[in-house]
Design an enzyme around this catalytic site. Structure first.
Site, PDB file in Angstrom:
ATOM      1  N   VAL A 190     -20.647 -37.518  -2.007  1.00 52.33           N
ATOM      2  CA  VAL A 190     -20.604 -38.349  -3.209  1.00 52.33           C
ATOM      3  C   VAL A 190     -21.813 -39.285  -3.308  1.00 52.33           C
ATOM      4  CG1 VAL A 190     -19.305 -40.157  -4.398  1.00 52.33           C
ATOM      5  CG2 VAL A 190     -18.114 -38.163  -3.467  1.00 52.33           C
ATOM      6  N   GLU A 211     -18.215 -23.512 -10.812  1.00 56.09           N
ATOM      7  CA  GLU A 211     -19.066 -22.473 -10.247  1.00 56.09           C
ATOM      8  C   GLU A 211     -18.228 -21.263  -9.870  1.00 56.09           C
ATOM      9  OE1 GLU A 211     -22.779 -24.783  -8.252  1.00 56.09           O
ATOM     10  OE2 GLU A 211     -20.864 -25.095  -7.217  1.00 56.09           O
ATOM     11  N   GLU A 249     -21.106 -30.306  -6.980  1.00 60.43           N
ATOM     12  CA  GLU A 249     -19.922 -29.999  -6.174  1.00 60.43           C
ATOM     13  C   GLU A 249     -19.947 -30.963  -4.997  1.00 60.43           C
ATOM     14  OE1 GLU A 249     -18.328 -26.846  -3.005  1.00 60.43           O
ATOM     15  OE2 GLU A 249     -19.343 -25.922  -4.720  1.00 60.43           O
ATOM     16  N   CYS A 308     -15.738 -29.236   2.034  1.00 56.23           N
ATOM     17  CA  CYS A 308     -15.297 -30.138   0.976  1.00 56.23           C
ATOM     18  C   CYS A 308     -13.910 -29.783   0.470  1.00 56.23           C
ATOM     19  CB  CYS A 308     -16.289 -30.139  -0.176  1.00 56.23           C
ATOM     20  SG  CYS A 308     -16.618 -28.499  -0.869  1.00 56.23           S
ATOM     21  N   GLY A 343     -22.916 -31.384  -1.988  1.00 55.86           N
ATOM     22  CA  GLY A 343     -23.135 -32.441  -1.008  1.00 55.86           C
ATOM     23  C   GLY A 343     -22.106 -33.542  -1.135  1.00 55.86           C
ATOM     24  N   THR A 352     -24.842 -38.922  -2.251  1.00 51.96           N
ATOM     25  CA  THR A 352     -26.003 -38.129  -2.654  1.00 51.96           C
ATOM     26  C   THR A 352     -25.861 -37.680  -4.103  1.00 51.96           C
ATOM     27  OG1 THR A 352     -26.208 -37.342  -0.378  1.00 51.96           O
ATOM     28  CG2 THR A 352     -27.438 -36.149  -2.069  1.00 51.96           C
ATOM     29  N   GLY A 353     -24.646 -37.295  -4.497  1.00 55.22           N
ATOM     30  CA  GLY A 353     -24.405 -36.888  -5.877  1.00 55.22           C
ATOM     31  C   GLY A 353     -24.710 -37.997  -6.863  1.00 55.22           C
ATOM     32  N   ASN A 395     -23.141 -26.897   5.622  1.00 52.65           N
ATOM     33  CA  ASN A 395     -22.021 -26.187   6.242  1.00 52.65           C
ATOM     34  C   ASN A 395     -22.061 -24.679   6.001  1.00 52.65           C
ATOM     35  OD1 ASN A 395     -21.538 -27.001   3.589  1.00 52.65           O
ATOM     36  ND2 ASN A 395     -19.320 -27.095   3.842  1.00 52.65           N
TER      37      ASN A 395
END
Length: 490
Positions: A236, A470, A256, A291, A234, A238-239, A160
């Site tokens: 959830v 971050e 994140e 997000c 990215g 993928t996390g 994004n």
């Protein structure tokens, strides 16, 4: 390809991977089309990195690490400031390139290079603040700590804001003395290839490295034994995959992830500003692909009907899907056909479960948009907590509206999701605002505001919205470890 839709000179001249200060063809020779979401047409091809390419890039970063870590912090800061200046100089073509490749409006993306440059300068200013402390041990002992850089950092960024995420997220690890390997999003890699062209030569070879690829690339980065920390912006799933892979070598992660964020409106809210906040907080400009979007609006029953009517009336005026590269466009396209189909699936399930469609809910009728991945800004009312739309992240332009009466029941609903990234509270009463902020289980809260990020203010989530913070000093420390030194005095 619609060549007339591509402004001259914005595409990267390279179609290769950048690591070790040089350009490399992918070891497999594999390239893949990258798509313009406005037309579902290929723009060009991008290289696809595999495990061999990841290994080469990580080893280049590891080779560069000792010299970079040994540089005085002020020298590292100089490199970051030079990169920031280049980003500011190329802000417009970089925004045009991202718009072409990810479907977001160019007018909104214009801010991305500037915010990334701000971040590079912010962390450049903090480079000398990576400090330890002395710890009293009594006579005969000197005890102190130092902060050491970790080594090679893997940065996996989202589609994004590809340019902004890639440029901003190299700042903290580099300032702390680490080297970095960045993976571009497979849906929108072009601006990161262009970023490598612009800033790669600024840094010593191997300090910053840029790869394009899919799941194999990300997995290889997460599992590589020389990578000391893995970070992801990215979803959830993928996390979880990144964290599972990194755990095999006990690698720390910084994640994140997604959000199902709540906006709470009290009876005393300024209604005109509230309506604007609801529309702005949903990030319809990005087709809801953010997000931090406040996709659940909880309106007190005393103002519910008036606010809902105003949102439904103003939303089509504020946000109408259009060709992203057009500066007049205020709402772009979804990034892919898969994302479009996901959004359509949420609309179908919401209708089936009994939610009331207030506006939108379909693809636009404009023939000029027929081939692209466009979807109208959509509002559902009478949404209930058990519905799929109330619990899962859409990452698309759908706002869910709830009516509330009892504050205790309200916060049970607000917090009864797996996410905890952002929240927004609208009230004129200071006590109410602080009480509500305390009760929201999120990492970030806006009061009478939405969507803004502020360098220096920690951004990150709780629960399944992520790990770590971050855009602040804490991010700098995320890329260091503490070493204790004890000196026995004679």
């Amino acid at each position: 390809m619609r060549a007339h839709e591509i402004p001259p000179g914005i595409l990267p001249t390279r179609r290769s991977l950048y690591y070790g200060g040089a350009w490399h063809e992918p070891a497999s020779g594999l390239y893949a089309d990258t798509i313009n979401p406005a037309y579902d047409e290929a723009i060009t091809q991008a290289p696809v990195a595999g495990a061999d390419d990841v290994d080469a890039a990580v080893r280049a970063a590891q080779a560069a690490f000792p010299a970079w870590a040994s540089l005085p912090p002020a020298r590292r800061a100089d490199y970051l400031r030079r990169a920031a200046a280049v980003l500011r100089e190329h802000a417009l073509p970089l925004a045009q390139l991202d718009s072409l490749n990810n479907g977001n409006p160019v007018s909104a993306l214009l801010n991305d290079a500037g915010f990334a440059a701000d971040g590079l300068e912010y962390f450049a200013g903090l480079a000398a603040e990576v400090k330890g402390e002395t710890i009293p041990m009594g006579d005969g002992n000197l005890n102190y700590t130092v902060r050491e850089p970790m080594g090679v950092i893997a940065r996996i960024v989202a589609y994004n804001h590809p340019l902004m995420f890639a440029a901003l997220r190299i700042a903290a690890p580099l300032a702390a003395g680490n080297t970095v390997v960045v993976k571009a999003p497979d849906q929108a890699p072009l601006s990161i290839i262009r970023l490598a062209e612009l800033v790669g030569d600024i840094f010593p070879p191997g300090v910053v490295n840029f790869l394009c690829g899919g799941r194999e690339c990300g997995d290889a980065m997460s599992r590589h034994p020389l990578v000391r920390k893995v970070t992801l912006i990215g979803g959830v799933p993928t996390g979880k995959a990144v964290m599972e892979t990194a755990a095999r070598d006990l690698k720390p992660v910084l994640l994140e992830l997604g959000g199902k964020n709540a906006l709470i409106a009290y009876p005393d809210a300024d209604l005109d500003k509230l309506v604007q906040g609801i529309i702005g907080g949903m990030n319809f400009t990005w087709s809801g692909q953010s997000c931090g979007s406040t996709s659940r609006a909880f309106l007190h029953e005393s103002i519910h009907d008036r606010v809902l009517e105003a949102v439904a009336r103003l939303l089509p005026e504020r946000h109408k899907p259009g060709i992203p590269i057009d500066p007049a466009t205020t709402m772009g396209a979804l990034v892919s056909r898969a994302q479009l189909q996901k959004v359509e699936g949420f609309v179908a399930s919401a209708l089936e479960e009994g939610a009331r469609l207030v506006s939108g809910g379909k693809r636009p009728a404009d023939p000029a948009l027929a081939q692209g991945f466009f979807f109208e800004p959509t509002v559902f009312a009478d949404v209930q907590p058990h519905m799929r739309l109330a619990r899962e992240e859409v990452f698309g332009p759908i706002l869910s509206v709830f009516k509330w009466r009892d504050e205790d029941a309200l916060f049970e609903q607000v917090n009864d999701v797996d996410f905890g990234l952002t929240g927004s509270i609208w009230t004129r009463d200071l006590d109410t605002a602080h009480r509500a902020a305390r009760r929201m289980t999120t990492g970030y809260v806006w009061i009478n505001n939405t969507s803004q990020h502020f360098l220096g203010a920690p951004f990150g989530g709780v629960k399944q919205s992520g790990i770590g913070r971050e855009e602040c000093f804490a991010e700098l420390l995320e890329f260091t470890y503490t070493k204790n030194v004890n000196v026995k005095l004679g």
